[in-house]
Design a protein around this motif. Structure first.
Motif, mmCIF file in Angstrom:
data_model
loop_
_atom_site.group_PDB
_atom_site.id
_atom_site.type_symbol
_atom_site.label_atom_id
_atom_site.label_comp_id
_atom_site.label_asym_id
_atom_site.label_seq_id
_atom_site.Cartn_x
_atom_site.Cartn_y
_atom_site.Cartn_z
ATOM 1 N N GLU A 107 2.084 1.835 -3.251
ATOM 2 C CA GLU A 107 1.051 2.139 -4.305
ATOM 3 C C GLU A 107 0.578 3.646 -4.195
ATOM 4 N N THR A 108 0.439 4.158 -2.795
ATOM 5 C CA THR A 108 -0.189 5.363 -2.352
ATOM 6 C C THR A 108 0.561 6.218 -1.642
ATOM 7 N N MET A 145 0.850 -1.323 0.203
ATOM 8 C CA MET A 145 -0.088 0.091 -0.172
ATOM 9 C C MET A 145 1.072 1.293 -0.180
ATOM 10 N N GLU A 197 -16.007 0.280 -5.874
ATOM 11 C CA GLU A 197 -14.741 0.358 -4.889
ATOM 12 C C GLU A 197 -13.462 -0.218 -5.478
ATOM 13 N N PRO A 198 -12.218 0.363 -5.482
ATOM 14 C CA PRO A 198 -11.315 -0.328 -6.029
ATOM 15 C C PRO A 198 -10.749 -1.745 -5.166
ATOM 16 N N LEU A 199 -9.854 -2.428 -6.007
ATOM 17 C CA LEU A 199 -9.252 -3.707 -5.217
ATOM 18 C C LEU A 199 -8.025 -3.703 -5.648
ATOM 19 N N SER A 200 -7.129 -3.246 -5.071
ATOM 20 C CA SER A 200 -5.841 -3.212 -5.424
ATOM 21 C C SER A 200 -4.853 -4.395 -5.123
ATOM 22 N N ARG A 201 -3.658 -4.529 -5.642
ATOM 23 C CA ARG A 201 -2.756 -5.707 -5.640
ATOM 24 C C ARG A 201 -2.570 -5.929 -3.847
ATOM 25 N N ALA A 202 -2.358 -4.762 -3.346
ATOM 26 C CA ALA A 202 -2.286 -4.873 -1.707
ATOM 27 C C ALA A 202 -3.588 -5.505 -1.028
ATOM 28 N N ILE A 203 -4.576 -4.893 -1.513
ATOM 29 C CA ILE A 203 -5.852 -5.292 -0.607
ATOM 30 C C ILE A 203 -5.907 -6.678 -1.149
#
Length: 306
Positions: free
Chosen positions: A144-145, A141, A264-270
């Motif tokens: 990414e952010t 995370m 809602e987003p679903l990132s690699r980290a999530i």
């Protein structure tokens, strides 16, 4: 229906409501329903339904003890305010990781700190898997952010702490499901609703009336009452481990459904966090080593007849 089939029916009911809690709590944020409002309305409705029943049954003596009050403040007011507030800051997937995923960890730690309950081998394995998953997910995370943990994640973790303490106290104090549910609902309403009416901000004009009514009915009746009773009945028929393992899946499924339903987003980290926390919470390796309570009772009865 056999007791086992009944148990799976109760599990299905619990899963639907627990999964719905994640989705609808996130909708509260989108519909402009504040954590202050939904907490007050939820317990006010439950109080109006349950208190007349207790008076009619002449079953109010248990309320005037310290333990029901403490359970309400921890598992009622404290848990609701932090969890509902968190959904205003982060997506639903974060709830599955930092709330539902961390509940087994916080429950184990609370049991050790409060009552010196030792960790067994399976608990240690779960804790290591979950801590590793949170660590790696936070690193991803941050890549990414630029933020490893958000304010909403912290609120979810506090909610997991409240629920972990609540679970340990409930287990130690051995209140029945009915007394636990009613004491949490009634004491939460008696303490929180007056404070809300006098001191806390209210935002009841922004949400659509129908949205507000639907949320209050779902959280005040289905979450507070029906899910609690269904969960306890499932435990009686399937055992605590199998029941807990199955229903823990509900928030993770809800987090995935939130992607198309709530955009809602679903990132690699999530994704990594969801998988890691689900494995740690469910302890799938124990499924092949654990017999449900019904099988154990049948075996004991057969041994007694010999």
């Amino acid at each position: 229906m056999s007791p086992r089939s009944q148990g799976y029916v109760f599990v299905a009911i619990t899963m639907c409501i627990w999964g719905g809690f994640t989705i609808t709590s996130r909708l509260n944020a989108q519909w402009g329903i504040s954590a202050w409002d939904i907490t007050a309305l939820r317990f006010a409705l439950a109080f109006c339904i349950l208190m007349p029943i207790l008076i009619y049954k002449k079953d109010t003596a248990f309320l005037w003890k310290k333990r029901p009050f403490l359970l309400a403040m921890i598992g009622g007011v404290g848990y609701c305010l932090t969890s509902y507030s968190a959904f205003h800051y982060v997506p639903a997937a974060h709830a599955a990781i930092f709330l539902n995923g961390c509940i087994p960890l916080c429950t184990a730690v609370a049991g050790f700190l409060l009552f010196k309950e030792p960790f067994d081998r399976h608990t240690w394995i779960s804790l290591m898997i979950m801590l590793a998953a949170i660590g790696i997910m936070s690193f991803l995370m941050y890549q990414e952010t630029g933020i490893a943990f958000g304010f909403g994640d912290m609120l979810f973790f506090f909610s997991a702490i409240w629920w972990g303490i609540f679970t340990v106290l409930l287990r130690q104090w051995k209140l029945s499901a009915w007394h636990a549910m009613t004491s949490v609902a009634i004491w939460s309403a008696l303490i929180y609703v007056p404070i809300y009416l006098v001191f806390l901000p209210k935002n009841l004009t922004e949400p659509q009336p129908l949205d507000l009514v639907l949320q209050v009915i779902f959280h005040g009746i289905f979450v507070v009452m029906i899910a609690t009773l269904a969960y306890v009945e499932a435990i009686k028929r399937l055992g605590a481990f199998k029941t807990g393992s199955i229903v823990t899946l509900a928030p993770f499924i809800a987090a995935i459904l939130a992607v198309p339903l709530l955009n809602e987003p679903l990132s690699r980290a999530i994704i990594f966090g969801l998988i890691g926390m689900a494995v740690g919470a469910l302890q799938p390796w124990r499924w092949f080593m654990h017999k449900d309570s019904l099988q154990q009772k049948i075996k004991q009865q057969k041994e007694q007849l010999k």
